[in-house]
Design a protein around this motif. Sequence first.
Motif, PDB file in Angstrom:
ATOM      1  N   ARG A  65      26.935  32.746  69.650  1.00 52.56           N
ATOM      2  CA  ARG A  65      24.838  33.030  70.046  1.00 52.56           C
ATOM      3  C   ARG A  65      24.573  31.466  70.163  1.00 52.56           C
ATOM      4  O   ARG A  65      24.186  31.260  69.437  1.00 52.56           O
ATOM      5  CB  ARG A  65      24.968  33.943  69.218  1.00 52.56           C
ATOM      6  N   ASP A 108      24.922  38.617  62.006  1.00 56.87           N
ATOM      7  CA  ASP A 108      24.534  39.494  62.290  1.00 56.87           C
ATOM      8  C   ASP A 108      22.786  39.564  62.308  1.00 56.87           C
ATOM      9  O   ASP A 108      22.007  39.427  63.322  1.00 56.87           O
ATOM     10  CB  ASP A 108      25.409  40.555  62.116  1.00 56.87           C
ATOM     11  N   ASP A 132      19.613  37.752  65.213  1.00 59.73           N
ATOM     12  CA  ASP A 132      17.897  37.959  65.751  1.00 59.73           C
ATOM     13  C   ASP A 132      17.110  37.232  65.300  1.00 59.73           C
ATOM     14  O   ASP A 132      15.954  37.340  65.585  1.00 59.73           O
ATOM     15  CB  ASP A 132      17.884  39.679  64.674  1.00 59.73           C
ATOM     16  N   ILE A 142      22.323  39.917  72.721  1.00 64.00           N
ATOM     17  CA  ILE A 142      22.352  39.861  71.291  1.00 64.00           C
ATOM     18  C   ILE A 142      21.753  41.520  71.085  1.00 64.00           C
ATOM     19  O   ILE A 142      22.248  41.879  70.049  1.00 64.00           O
ATOM     20  CB  ILE A 142      22.325  39.310  70.011  1.00 64.00           C
TER      21      ILE A 142
HETATM   22 MG    MG Z   1      22.118  43.260  65.876  1.00 65.12          MG
END
Ligand code: MG
Length: 345
Positions: A95, A234, A238, A266
Amino acid sequence: MTEPYRVVALPGEGIGPEVVDASLKVLVYLAKLEGFSLVIDYALIGQPAFNEFGKFFPDQTAKLCEGADGILFGAVTRGGILELRQHFDFFINFRPVRPFETLLDKSSLQSHKIQGADILFVRELVSGIYFGPSGRTEDDSGYYGFHTMKYYDWQIRRIAKVALGKAKERRGLLTVAHKENALPQIPWSRLVQEEAEHFPDVIVEPMLVDNLAMQLVREPKRFDVILAGNLFGDILSDIGGALVGSIGLLPSASLNERGFGLYEAIHGTAPDIAGKGIANPLGTMGAVVLMLQQWGETHAAIKLIQAIEKVLALGYRTADLAPQGQEILVNAETLTELIVQQLGS
Ligand code: MG
Ligand code: NAI
């Protein structure tokens, strides 16, 4: 003529179909320009798959994905994505978080704090608490539920090697998210440090995940590669959405050992804006860039990045970027057309 690339499109639910359609339009145009050919197959996942086949990730969908060159994924609400990740052992999740120069003022932070930031999250994607034993039951004290965070050492070591490799190619700093003060049985720091013996150029910096969350907001530029387990990765990634100005901007690539991959933004299904045509497709287009890079279509990837940057520099913004002053509010369709035009010019 070289073999076509076969892409499986899994639009899913909510804004998934909107951002996947927009991104495929751009990809198809780019293929024509660059002289490579594409075959695109569509399949169901999530609620639409459940309605049709009684399964969130049906066997037909799994079959179609086998032997493809890449999967372009939208979003789902409840089921399908974890099964898909596990089925193909997509244990590597990249990411990247890098602000667009023209969108620095959209960050939740002051521009100077984010300008030049370049973070790569490497998230373990097929193990940890999302996949451990779970259930609901009762005992003498009442009803209870449980999810288990379980990691084999080899699962940590294999993702550590990937993250160390990336850090070596980049600026040589690997920050490891962990919570060993409370969860000492899963020794991320020690295992990563052991693997790091083969990467003498990389500095490994273990950091408690709560502190890491704070440091990400305080001083994002200090980070290079951040390695995290499934749950922490996770949540932490963000924060990247707030750093760059919108979660709708961030892409991700999930790969297995063979380099076969699933590409998606994402964000989730965004039910609050679904069906309105206003979702920002740039996260998914960024995922297309990652897919092109994985294929070795470097020139096409650069072209797409440049077209996106140009359209943003001209002031076009989707609603999530809260256009102001001279900036021009556009929906996803118009933004996509503008990017296609830029590619052709
Ligand atoms: Mg997520
Ligand atoms: P979300 O990412 O869908 O939305 C969070 C906020 O960001 C919302 O206000 C939404 O409107 C906005 N947003 C997200 N993507 C955007 C885009 N491309 N353009 C403009 N605005 C955007 O997260 P939320 O609301 O927590 O979850 C909604 C559903 O999505 C849940 O059912 C969740 O399980 C699912 N989800 C699915 C994922 C996946 O399929 N990979 C990942 C994350 C959530």
